[in-house]
Enzyme design. Sequence first.
Site, short mmCIF file in Angstrom:
data_model
loop_
_atom_site.label_atom_id
_atom_site.label_comp_id
_atom_site.label_asym_id
_atom_site.label_seq_id
_atom_site.Cartn_x
_atom_site.Cartn_y
_atom_site.Cartn_z
N ARG A 77 0.57 -1.30 -0.29
CA ARG A 77 0.69 -0.12 -0.29
C ARG A 77 0.52 1.27 0.04
O ARG A 77 2.09 1.05 -0.10
CB ARG A 77 -1.08 0.11 1.24
CG ARG A 77 -0.03 0.38 2.51
CD ARG A 77 -1.26 1.03 3.54
NE ARG A 77 -0.14 0.69 4.84
CZ ARG A 77 0.77 1.15 5.20
NH1 ARG A 77 1.29 2.03 5.22
NH2 ARG A 77 0.45 1.00 6.87
N GLN A 80 2.90 4.34 5.27
CA GLN A 80 4.39 4.64 6.18
C GLN A 80 4.36 3.69 7.30
O GLN A 80 2.92 2.87 7.08
CB GLN A 80 4.97 5.61 6.35
CG GLN A 80 5.50 6.63 5.06
CD GLN A 80 6.72 7.28 5.61
OE1 GLN A 80 8.01 7.58 6.35
NE2 GLN A 80 5.79 8.84 5.29
N THR A 82 2.59 2.14 10.32
CA THR A 82 1.36 1.74 11.50
C THR A 82 0.69 1.01 11.82
O THR A 82 1.72 -0.12 11.70
CB THR A 82 -0.88 2.68 10.01
OG1 THR A 82 -1.32 3.54 10.81
CG2 THR A 82 -0.66 1.30 9.17
N HIS A 84 -2.51 -2.07 13.32
CA HIS A 84 -3.76 -2.38 13.42
C HIS A 84 -3.49 -3.80 15.05
O HIS A 84 -2.74 -3.43 14.74
CB HIS A 84 -3.99 -3.19 12.00
CG HIS A 84 -3.48 -2.15 10.65
ND1 HIS A 84 -4.62 -1.53 10.56
CD2 HIS A 84 -3.15 -2.28 9.34
CE1 HIS A 84 -4.41 -0.39 9.14
NE2 HIS A 84 -3.52 -1.68 8.35
N GLY A 154 -7.08 0.34 3.14
CA GLY A 154 -7.91 1.11 3.00
C GLY A 154 -8.22 2.40 4.32
O GLY A 154 -7.44 2.96 4.18
N LEU A 155 -8.72 2.45 5.26
CA LEU A 155 -8.51 2.85 6.26
C LEU A 155 -8.81 2.62 7.82
O LEU A 155 -8.60 0.98 7.48
CB LEU A 155 -9.54 3.99 6.30
CG LEU A 155 -10.98 2.85 6.09
CD1 LEU A 155 -12.27 2.84 7.47
CD2 LEU A 155 -12.56 3.76 5.73
N ALA A 156 -7.92 3.31 8.71
CA ALA A 156 -8.15 2.63 9.63
C ALA A 156 -8.72 3.31 10.89
O ALA A 156 -7.81 4.36 11.39
CB ALA A 156 -6.86 1.60 10.14
N CYS A 172 3.53 7.04 9.82
CA CYS A 172 3.37 7.55 9.35
C CYS A 172 4.38 7.92 8.54
O CYS A 172 3.93 9.37 8.05
CB CYS A 172 1.95 8.45 8.85
SG CYS A 172 0.00 7.44 9.39
#
Length: 224
Positions: A77, A80, A82, A84, A154-156, A172
């Site tokens: 992706r 930088q 991140t 989860h 996508g998104l978090a 990031c």
Amino acid sequence: MARPGALVTSGRIGYREAWALQRRLAAARRAGAVPDVVWLLEHPPTFTTGRHGRREDLFLDDGALRAAGAEFVATDRGGQMTWHGPGQSVGYVVRDLRPGGRVRGFVAALVGAMADAAGIAGAAPGADAMGLYVEGRKLGSVGIRVEQGVTAHGLALNRDPDLEWFRIMTACGAPGVAATSIAAEGGDPRRDRVEAALAAALGERLGLRLEPAALGDLLPARAA
């Protein structure tokens, strides 16, 4: 007019497994075999970097990570470093931008949907346009890949994770930016509420008529 879309909701799935399934969904979307897909899920503790990320932005080596119950994965992706994990809602969006779809507008829709779902006063896109912030604290992130006109990743959005995870990395590429969550900002972090609101917001902002679907019904069967 809204176009058809599939909404998949899952429990907690390992990052590598979900990434492999995403690649299959994206290939099926490029082939026209499935509609656009919004997949909402949660991961066990996992640190990831995008194509321009650096392993040095994570302050623990692999052994220390394993001892803490986490892992590190380098991905394809954008963006930088991140994190989860539990307490965070991840939304993978497999979207066909062809013909002529704008990546910038797609990213803005993801960030706007996180703001809608969070329900936190003052939550707004940051100057990087790739995240959601509250008074400089980061509430949600976006990192995508576009291959042959179809998006992945996508998104978090942080509902109520343990924010200590964010202290062992430079997120990031932005040292000094603190992480926050819906709970920390005084909002309602219940997963069912957040993900229902997120699905509704993504459907509206992306122009999708989302219908519940199972992964097994979307993915082509593997050859024996």
